[in-house]
Write a protein that holds these residues in place. Structure first.
Motif, PDB file in Angstrom:
ATOM      1  N   SER A 243      40.241  39.224  55.535  1.00  0.00           N
ATOM      2  CA  SER A 243      40.753  40.594  55.576  1.00  0.00           C
ATOM      3  C   SER A 243      41.379  41.006  54.238  1.00  0.00           C
ATOM      4  N   ALA A 244      41.360  40.093  53.255  1.00  0.00           N
ATOM      5  CA  ALA A 244      41.957  40.426  51.959  1.00  0.00           C
ATOM      6  C   ALA A 244      41.111  41.461  51.224  1.00  0.00           C
ATOM      7  N   ASP A 245      41.775  42.228  50.350  1.00  0.00           N
ATOM      8  CA  ASP A 245      41.091  43.320  49.646  1.00  0.00           C
ATOM      9  C   ASP A 245      39.918  42.827  48.809  1.00  0.00           C
ATOM     10  N   TYR A 246      40.109  41.674  48.133  1.00  0.00           N
ATOM     11  CA  TYR A 246      39.032  41.234  47.248  1.00  0.00           C
ATOM     12  C   TYR A 246      37.785  40.833  48.026  1.00  0.00           C
TER      13      TYR A 246
ATOM     14  N   LEU B 149      36.964  42.317  50.935  1.00  0.00           N
ATOM     15  CA  LEU B 149      36.402  43.612  51.357  1.00  0.00           C
ATOM     16  C   LEU B 149      35.628  44.250  50.205  1.00  0.00           C
ATOM     17  N   ALA B 150      36.188  44.127  48.996  1.00  0.00           N
ATOM     18  CA  ALA B 150      35.531  44.697  47.823  1.00  0.00           C
ATOM     19  C   ALA B 150      34.182  44.016  47.585  1.00  0.00           C
TER      20      ALA B 150
ATOM     21  N   ARG C  39      32.392  42.523  49.797  1.00  0.00           N
ATOM     22  CA  ARG C  39      31.467  42.933  50.861  1.00  0.00           C
ATOM     23  C   ARG C  39      30.897  44.315  50.563  1.00  0.00           C
TER      24      ARG C  39
ATOM     25  N   HIS D 215      34.837  33.272  47.180  1.00  0.00           N
ATOM     26  CA  HIS D 215      36.143  33.849  47.487  1.00  0.00           C
ATOM     27  C   HIS D 215      36.900  33.109  48.577  1.00  0.00           C
TER      28      HIS D 215
END
Lengths: 313, 270
Positions: free
Chosen positions: B157-160, B162-163, B165, B178
């Motif tokens: 669920s971390a931003d990096y 998500l980015a 993905r 990651h």
């Protein structure tokens, strides 16, 4: 509740299939192994038919599991004695050892875990945690051997081995079980101390504990009144998970103290490759572990009503 | 204090590793030569820790026993990590119903502790170092799946992530680039603790005569042999036990120390 029972039954079927597949993987022919080199092809065929090993795998499995449901675990390949008859007299030994071992582990872990949590920045807490770390590193069977030397061989306080059934009197029964139970329970207690400590540490950070302290309760009173019940949930889980370890520990301890329990039966039959007995004993042990864990899940709802609808976290 | 735990544990582990390595090139006496010394000699010179019932030098056998303990530990933890970590990563991506099935499977697996599985396998294939390693390794897989999955779920669920993905990075690449580096410390801690458990399990199996064969020096089997002569030569039952306890203590302390050193948030978790 019904869903949990369904999971229990499914788990038990899966476990029984695993046990059956492993014990079915015996390299070579069981009939040949039993009859020896001199057997004629006719004798071998007759033995295979008698054992049922000439039938398809799934039929054999269904036959075995169907028998188990009726309390029929099959007959020993070598002695021809029903497996259930072999198991029955040994249940008392192993259940005494496991239950008393778990009880001793709790008696050790609850107070020491509380000390380790309450005094975590003092020498008492540090010593307790160090003690737990050392205790966890000691193999229970080594503890058993050392206990035998000190308390049976040197001091002659307790018998070094053997078992006396409860029916023959409480005294002899207890004296035969003291050393095995201490060996099993003390090491297990050391493992539990850490779980009790972290369960109590969580309670120490809760509002109700702070409130109890602010109205003048001592730390021990607040922990005893609120801590034990609130920590119970995680402790019951840990106890359920530890049960498998205790049962396995009991198998080895039975060997150390020559106790005629399920562990000794299992190890003897492993030595003789009497896999129908091995299969039955392992299934029984796994059944107990799965049953207790299912009971633990169901007991969540009894301990904590909030979990009744949401299920397991 | 916590750093001290890492140092003491590390020193114990290093000692055991040094003993094993040393035993490849030098032991005071041959650890397998039956009758090379007086039977059941008391500790002294030249047999520092005495000799066993076959006249073998106990100190040499303790040194060589470290090899069996580490060998079983390395292979068993290797099996568990090689299977458990990829499965743990994979289950983090599974839909809820599928991961529920995997977790229930793990619950069933927990009912088969390493020793029980090893005893079951020994009944079928006979006891050996290989059966012991495989059984301990397989029984440890669920622990690695759980730890990796739990770590991966929190990283996903971390931003990096998500980015990555959003930019269309394939799932295996996200997992390798990651997720894995961010759960590596959890896996390291688990490996250390599992190593300690593997040493305990191997010792118990060899004590029961279901692990390392009699010809190969093993601490568990030494304890089994020593029990027979407990009344007359109790010290022979002390040395192998101390060796097992020191090795297990070392790996457990390294595991705890690593956990605290790498992630202070986990400090109070058992």
């Amino acid at each position: 509740m019904l869903a949990r029972l369904g999971i229990f039954v499914a788990s038990l079927l899966a476990a029984s299939l695993v046990i059956f597949v492993i014990t079915q993987a015996l390299p070579g022919d069981v009939a040949a192994a039993i009859l020896g080199f001199g057997a004629t092809p006719e004798q071998l065929a007759a033995k295979r038919a008698e054992l049922g090993t000439d039938r398809p795998f799934l039929i054999q499995y269904a036959d075995w599991i169907g028998g188990v449901l009726h309390g029929d675990f099959g007959r020993s390949w070598y002695s021809d004695i029903p497996v259930a008859t072999l198991i029955a007299p040994r249940l008392e030994v192993t259940s005494s050892l496991v239950l008393l071992g778990l009880a001793l582990a709790l008696v050790i872990a609850l107070p020491l875990g509380a000390v380790a949590a309450l005094e975590r920045r003092q020498w008492q807490g540090f010593t307790t945690s160090a003690l737990a770390q050392f205790g966890m590193a000691i193999p229970a069977f080594w503890a058993g051997i050392l206990l035998v030397f000190v308390f049976a061989v040197t001091l002659r306080w307790f018998p070094a081995n053997g078992y006396s059934p409860l029916a023959r009197g409480l005294g002899p029964w207890a004296s035969h079980l003291v050393l095995p139970v201490v060996a099993l329970g003390a090491v297990q207690g050391a493992v539990l101390i850490r779980y009790v400590r972290s369960a109590f540490l969580e309670v120490l950070g809760e509002d109700y504990y702070r409130t109890a302290r602010s109205i003048g309760w001592t730390r021990w009173r607040a922990l005893a009144r609120h801590g034990v019940r609130n920590a119970a949930l995680s402790l019951v889980t840990v106890l359920g998970l530890q049960l498998a370890t205790v049962i396995v520990g009991a198998i080895v301890i039975e060997r150390v103290f020559v106790l005629p329990g399920l562990g000794s039966l299992l190890l003897d039959m492993v030595g003789r490759h009497d896999l129908i007995v091995v299969r039955g004993v392992v299934l029984l042990l796994v059944f107990v572990v799965l049953l207790i864990n299912a009971a633990v899940d169901i007991s969540y709802a009894l301990i904590d009503p909030r979990l009744r609808t949401s299920g397991r976290a | 204090m916590k750093r001290a735990e890492l140092w003491v544990g590390g020193a114990l582990v290093a000692t055991v590793v040094a003993m094993a390595l040393l035993s490849f090139v030098w032991t005071p006496f041959d650890p397998t030569a039956v009758g090379s010394g007086t039977r059941l000699a008391a500790p002294g010179w030249p047999h520092l820790l005495g000799t066993d019932h076959m006249g073998i030098d106990t100190f040499s056998r303790i040194l060589a026993g470290a090899r069996s303990a580490l060998y079983v530990g390395i292979i068993a933890v290797g099996i568990a990590a090689l299977v458990g970590v990829p499965l743990g990563l994979a289950t983090a991506w599974l839909p809820r119903w599928a991961s529920e099935i995997v977790m229930r499977g793990i619950d069933v697996a927990y009912a088969f502790p390493a020793l029980l599985l090893a005893i079951l396998l020994a009944g079928v294939f006979g006891g050996s170092t290989e059966t012991a390693m495989i059984a301990i390794g397989v029984a440890t897989i669920p622990a690695f799946i759980r730890v990796t999955r739990a770590g991966a779920l929190s990283v996903l669920s971390a931003d990096y992530v998500l980015a990555a993905r959003a930019s269309g990075t394939p799932v295996p690449a996200i997992a390798a680039r990651h997720v894995l580096p961010n759960v590596a410390h959890l896996i390291g801690v688990q490996a250390s603790v599992s190593f300690a458990m593997a040493i305990l399990a191997e010792a118990a199996l060899s004590y029961l005569g279901l692990g390392t064969p009699p010809t190969v020096p093993s601490w568990g089997r030494m304890l089994g042999d020593a029990q027979t002569y407990l009344v007359s030569h109790p010290l022979q039952a002390v040395w192998p036990g101390l060796a097992i306890a020191a090795a297990v203590l070392g790996f457990n302390m390294v595991g705890d120390g690593l956990r605290d050193f790498l992630d202070p948030k986990l400090r109070e978790v058992a």
